[in-house]
Design an enzyme around this catalytic site. Structure first.
Site, short mmCIF file in Angstrom:
data_model
loop_
_atom_site.label_atom_id
_atom_site.label_comp_id
_atom_site.label_asym_id
_atom_site.label_seq_id
_atom_site.Cartn_x
_atom_site.Cartn_y
_atom_site.Cartn_z
N GLU A 14 0.86 -1.17 0.00
CA GLU A 14 0.00 0.00 0.00
C GLU A 14 0.90 1.23 0.00
OE1 GLU A 14 -1.39 2.86 1.10
OE2 GLU A 14 -2.93 2.38 -0.37
N CYS A 63 -5.95 5.07 6.08
CA CYS A 63 -5.68 3.86 5.30
C CYS A 63 -6.93 3.10 4.96
CB CYS A 63 -4.75 2.95 6.09
SG CYS A 63 -4.19 1.53 5.14
N CYS A 66 -5.63 -1.42 6.40
CA CYS A 66 -5.92 -1.73 7.80
C CYS A 66 -7.13 -0.83 8.13
CB CYS A 66 -4.74 -1.45 8.70
SG CYS A 66 -4.07 0.21 8.56
N HIS A 70 -7.27 2.78 12.49
CA HIS A 70 -7.08 4.18 12.86
C HIS A 70 -8.34 4.76 13.50
CE1 HIS A 70 -3.09 4.49 11.20
NE2 HIS A 70 -3.52 3.77 10.19
N ARG A 493 0.01 -4.60 11.17
CA ARG A 493 1.44 -4.39 10.89
C ARG A 493 2.24 -4.00 12.12
NH1 ARG A 493 -1.87 -3.77 7.46
NH2 ARG A 493 -1.66 -4.56 5.34
N SER A 516 4.00 1.17 10.16
CA SER A 516 4.95 1.27 9.04
C SER A 516 5.89 2.46 9.19
CB SER A 516 4.22 1.31 7.70
OG SER A 516 3.61 0.06 7.45
N CYS A 560 2.86 -0.46 4.57
CA CYS A 560 1.72 0.39 4.22
C CYS A 560 2.19 1.84 4.36
CB CYS A 560 0.52 0.17 5.11
SG CYS A 560 -0.76 1.33 4.63
N CYS A 563 -0.42 4.61 5.50
CA CYS A 563 -0.48 4.74 6.96
C CYS A 563 0.71 5.55 7.47
CB CYS A 563 -0.43 3.36 7.62
SG CYS A 563 -2.01 2.58 7.78
NI1 NFE Z 1 -2.34 1.02 6.18
FE1 NFE Z 1 -1.63 0.07 9.03
C1 NFE Z 1 -1.62 -1.58 9.76
C2 NFE Z 1 -1.69 0.90 10.58
S1 NFE Z 1 0.43 0.69 8.86
S2 NFE Z 1 -1.92 -0.73 6.99
O1 NFE Z 1 -1.65 -2.60 10.08
O2 NFE Z 1 -1.74 1.49 11.50
O3 NFE Z 1 1.65 -0.07 9.23
#
Ligand code: NFE
Ligand code: MG
Length: 581
Positions: A14, A63, A66, A70, A493, A516, A560, A563
């Site tokens: 991503e 994102c 995932c 958030h 992640r 990430s 990602c 993110c």
């Molecule tokens: Ni956009 Fe996410 C996950 C978050 S980033 S995928 O899992 O927070 O590493």
């Protein structure tokens, strides 16, 4: 002259990630690697001045992969700031939704983002469907395993190839000598790639049942936005609960009968990817902890514990305090940002700043200016009690190591089973293969837990407790004039946290530090590399034109970048106008 290899963009992730590696003198192995997030957004800035109860809906758009985490980190930050308890059912439903996110995300990652680093689609054409069927049946009881089934899949792939376009499989490094699977294993994995596409569509319905939709299910500060009423057609009723039960069965069956056996079978051909020089990385790991049994106020009740491991030493686990201004800081000495007090300062997220300042070369460029700033990601670091800052890896490997180190029985059994089966030593976990296997093992652990969260929810409902929302404290008039809090969780992640500062009922500051960013961030002021950068060091590259080795290790983290760098272009011009009416 030593060789520079650039991969930009890294695909099957991503977001927008550029990797540059500098080979050593003999051009045999990677001497140093640089990870650069090449796009930036400004969601943390968009949140300022808003009602904290709305923050989740904006933050969740960080994102689409995932897709819920958030939103959840955001509402947890508000609940932490306002000391806002939530009902037991809300906690269980949140656990079920996070669990479903892991299982969906990890299976998708394995088959659709990572498998083709190990599985040669074109070689699958040479497989004998009967032998493939025998292989599949030797591994599990998954019902779709007849010779006819595999012959059909093979025909489908053959049609792609003969039509001169591999469609979703185009542009792979097919035929590269690093592919080691026999044709039958390749065909089986390709079949499961297609199978997983269908499966994922069904299992995300759990989010739609509890949160109205997927991607981006709904949440609410103080609980969950779904009412439980067995006599209602629109609320969570008996029919919807039985759908959830069915989805949990579907998840567990696929994980047990397809994902776990495929991981072990494929890993068996790539044991060298569990040895030094294959992605071992920093050796430092961090978890925040998640899946509370008794609420976020009682970390001892978490399924996944929190802590830091340094230098692969599982005998000492350090505590993590996300509120301690000294412990968690973001640095920008190599990032395209400024801080009011200078580029070398570290800021705790409560005091965090988001001042974008691109100083890199005019795109398209040949090479990053690695001496200066080279990424839109910041460099988060954890500081120990002696004041030393550490780059740490977050994610499935960190969680499995933490569970293992803390004596979690099922984890110990699963890790031991996998290591014995693959005949690799425990040190083999610190590798690209270890990272990928850890993701599979934690999916098994969490998919098993889904049933107990669901059973507990049913138990509460049977006892007459249908409460899912805490109406107290909803009114800003009841809030303190100033408050701050951190909402954290384990996203697929890795450790994710949002820090919020509330003043006079509005958001005064908001910072998200995401998994990430921890893993993909650039060097810090002391020159210490981030997790991706360190994990690439030492890799041999067989063919600089087809650097599959870089893909294998970077994909093992499941990047990602959307993110990690939370639309604006460098001049702030309008890029797109979306009319919603
Ligand atoms: Ni956009 Fe996410 C996950 C978050 S980033 S995928 O899992 O927070 O590493
Ligand atoms: Mg941030």
């Amino acid at each position: 002259m030593t060789q520079r290899i650039v991969v930009d963009p890294i695909t099957r992730i991503e977001g927008h990630l550029r990797i540059e590696v500098q080979m050593d003198e003999a051009n045999q192995t990677i001497a140093s690697a640089y990870s650069s997030g090449t796009m930036v957004r400004g969601i943390e800035l968009i949140l300022r001045g808003r009602d904290p109860r709305d923050a989740w809906a904006f933050a969740q758009r960080i994102c689409g992969v995932c897709t819920l985490v958030h939103g959840l980190a955001s509402i947890r930050s508000v609940e932490d700031a306002l000391k806002y308890p939530i009902p037991a059912n809300a906690q269980l439903i949140r656990n079920l939704m996070i669990g479903a996110q892991y299982i969906h995300d990890h299976v998708m990652h394995f088959y659709h983002l990572h498998a083709l680093d190990w599985v040669d689609v074109v070689s699958a054409l040479k497989a004998d469907p009967k032998a493939t069927s025998e292989l599949a049946q030797s591994l599990s009881n998954y019902p779709k395993s007849s010779p006819g089934y595999f012959a059909d899949v093979q025909k489908k792939v053959k049609n792609f190839v003969e039509a001169g376009q591999l469609g979703i499989f185009s542009e792979g490094y097919w035929g590269h000598p690093a592919y080691k699977l026999p044709p039958e294993a390749n065909l089986m994995a390709v079949a499961h790639y297609l199978e997983a596409l269908v499966w994922q569509r069904d299992v995300v319905k759990l989010h739609a049942i509890f949160g109205g939709k997927n991607p981006h299910p709904n949440f609410v500060v103080g609980g969950v936005p779904c009412a439980i009423d067995l006599d209602s057609d629109s609320a969570i009723n008996a029919k919807k609960l039985s759908q959830v039960q069915e989805i949990i069965h579907q998840m567990r069956d696929f994980v047990e009968q397809v994902y776990v056996p495929d991981t072990l079978a494929i890993a068996g051909f790539y044991k060298d990817w569990a040895t030094l020089g294959h992605g071992e990385g920093l050796g430092n790991f961090m978890t925040y902890g998640d899946f509370p049994a008794k609420g976020m106020d009682d970390p001892s009740s978490f399924l996944i514990p929190s802590g830091v491991i340094l230098n692969c030493d599982l005998s000492t686990i350090y505590d993590v305090d996300l509120n301690a201004s000294e412990q968690i800081q973001e640095f920008i000495s190599h990032s395209w940002y400024d801080y009011t007090e200078g580029k070398d300062k570290g800021l705790h997220p409560y005091e965090g700043e988001t001042i974008m300042h691109y100083t890199g070369p005019e795109p398209p460029y040949k090479q990053l200016d690695i001496e200066q700033s080279y990424s839109w990601l910041k460099s988060p670091r954890w500081k120990d009690s002696k004041g030393k800052i550490h780059a740490v890896e977050v994610g499935p490997l960190a969680r499995v190591l933490m569970l293992y180190a803390k004596g979690h029985e099922q984890t110990k059994e699963l890790v031991t089973m996998a290591l014995n089966k693959l005949e690799i030593p425990v040190e083999g976990l610190y590798s690209t293969l270890g990272r990928t296997a850890a993701r599979t093992l934690e999916t098994k652990i969490i998919s098993d837990q889904m049933q107990s969260w669901f059973d507990n929810l049913i138990g509460n409902i049977k006892r007459g407790d249908t409460r899912t929302f805490n109406e107290k404290m909803w009114e800003p008039a009841t809030w303190p004039k100033q408050a701050k809090g951190v909402g954290y969780m384990e996203a697929p992640r890795g450790g994710l946290a949002h820090w919020i500062v509330i003043e006079d009922g509005k958001i005064a500051n908001y910072q998200a530090v995401v998994p990430s960013t921890w893993n993909a961030g650039p060097r810090d002021p002391q020159g210490q590399a981030g997790a991706y950068e360190m994990a690439l060091k030492g890799h041999a590259i067989h063919n600089a034109e087809q650097p599959i080795e870089i893909l294998r290790t970077i994909h093992s983290f499941d990047p990602c970048i959307a993110c990690a760098v939370h639309l604006t272009d460098t001049t702030g011009d309008e890029i797109i106008k979306v009319k919603v009416c």
